[in-house]
Design an enzyme around this catalytic site. Sequence first.
Site, mmCIF file in Angstrom:
data_model
loop_
_atom_site.group_PDB
_atom_site.id
_atom_site.type_symbol
_atom_site.label_atom_id
_atom_site.label_comp_id
_atom_site.label_asym_id
_atom_site.label_seq_id
_atom_site.Cartn_x
_atom_site.Cartn_y
_atom_site.Cartn_z
ATOM 1 N N TYR A 149 -2.517 9.231 -8.291
ATOM 2 C CA TYR A 149 -2.084 10.210 -7.281
ATOM 3 C C TYR A 149 -1.741 11.567 -7.893
ATOM 4 C CZ TYR A 149 -1.881 6.617 -3.773
ATOM 5 O OH TYR A 149 -2.213 5.636 -2.899
ATOM 6 N N LYS A 216 -1.237 -4.166 -12.832
ATOM 7 C CA LYS A 216 -2.589 -4.701 -13.040
ATOM 8 C C LYS A 216 -2.910 -4.573 -14.535
ATOM 9 C CE LYS A 216 -6.507 -6.282 -11.457
ATOM 10 N NZ LYS A 216 -6.646 -7.702 -11.153
ATOM 11 N N ASP A 268 -3.090 -8.499 -7.749
ATOM 12 C CA ASP A 268 -3.869 -9.321 -6.804
ATOM 13 C C ASP A 268 -3.144 -10.627 -6.500
ATOM 14 O OD1 ASP A 268 -4.389 -9.547 -9.490
ATOM 15 O OD2 ASP A 268 -6.476 -10.145 -9.290
ATOM 16 N N ASP A 292 1.557 1.741 -2.838
ATOM 17 C CA ASP A 292 1.029 2.251 -1.580
ATOM 18 C C ASP A 292 0.401 1.114 -0.779
ATOM 19 O OD1 ASP A 292 0.304 3.986 0.373
ATOM 20 O OD2 ASP A 292 -1.238 5.037 -0.762
#
Length: 404
Positions: A149, A216, A268, A292
């Site tokens: 971002y 992640k 995930d 987000d």
Amino acid sequence: MSYIQVKDASEIQVPTNPTIAYIEGDGIGPDISKAAMAMINASVEMAYHGQKVIEWKRVMAGDEAYETTGKHLPQESLEEIKRCVVAIKGPLTTPVGEGFRSLNVTLRQYFDLYANVRPVKYFPGVPSPVKEPEKMDMVVFRENTEDLYAGIEWKYDSDEAKRLRHYLEESFGVKLTDDTGIGIKPISRYKSQRLVRKAIQYAINNRRKSVTLVHKGNIMKYTEGAFKEWGYEIARKEFADSTITEDEYLKSPGTASWKIVLKDRITDNMFQQVLTRTSEYDVIATTNLNGDYLSDALAAQVGGLGLAPGANIGDVYAIFEAVHGTAPKYAGMDVANPTSLTLSGVMMLNYIGFKEAAEILEAAIHEAYQDQKVTQDLARQMNIKPLKCSEFGEEVIKRMIAKS
Ligand code: NAD
């Protein structure tokens, strides 16, 4: 006017009649702001009977500001929010074709509001797509200032992308095809640790059970993986007495039940876990993009964005806001759901130490939902008659009065 004072750049001192800035917002903003402020004022009155009051300072931003000043976010408005330290805002239209992408991003950057905080809790009576929505009670701390971002990206055919591709090939032997756009994902130790610190501090102050670092890192080792490592590092360094890792806890369960259990999950997997093992998660600290996605998915589990509150918080400055947008098709019709903004008001009351008022307001909203008093967004799913936005506010206030 009595302004909130900043002490030592990290603590606020709140008078009994603090001046709080408010931005009505565009679209449905004026309707929901009016209803939310009436509910917030009523809760303060019920809690303190005039001993404490909020003095509201209206600050212009968005379409209204543009019409009168030619700017969507005039400097004067920024300065007024700075004076007040704390603000609450309705949704703002993202202007197209200006020098910045979004007024919200500008506010976050200007005040360095590095933590996007979103509590997600189920309100009995609200239609939900899952079987046991009542198991959800989480607070997401999403890093607000870096990650993908940060806006460091170039179109595939730009000169910058060409130069970068060339540099990568020459210097590192990384070959990218000529049709490749490039985005850069910066994640730093300092910004990761200040976010995780805030999440752990919140968990301690609010007697929560665990903080889960969501990342992640199995794929993006030096950004997402580093976020996890730096999270554990700050916990060891600053919160050794009040935290315990999940591994330590599993080896000797129950030994330190008052300690905050630190967990980590790959993103995930986390999306599955919040659906299948909902009650095992509590406070979540995560990077910008993960946060987000995850916070919207969590909100959907308990009935959608119309009910989800949010805040952007820095070391002292804080702006509380509805999570949803301006819903332009309902502008001025008095039909929108004011709950998201009002619950953001509950967060604001807690932030300024008006905890009794926050409790009263949250309880009254709960009751209204239990009694199936809802606006059209939910009424249509429940096949019942909807209340107007202002009527919902009146129902909530009625429930506060009945208890006082
Ligand atoms: P939106 O949230 O305004 O609307 C999405 C859907 O939810 C629509 O069907 C809308 O009618 C409904 N909805 C949203 N809030 C509601 C409420 N309180 N009560 C009842 N129904 C509600 O999203 P969008 O349509 O993508 O965006 C519209 C504008 O809002 C855009 O200019 C966008 O940039 C802006 N926006 C602002 C913020 C913010 O200020 N924080 C956040 C998101 C979008």
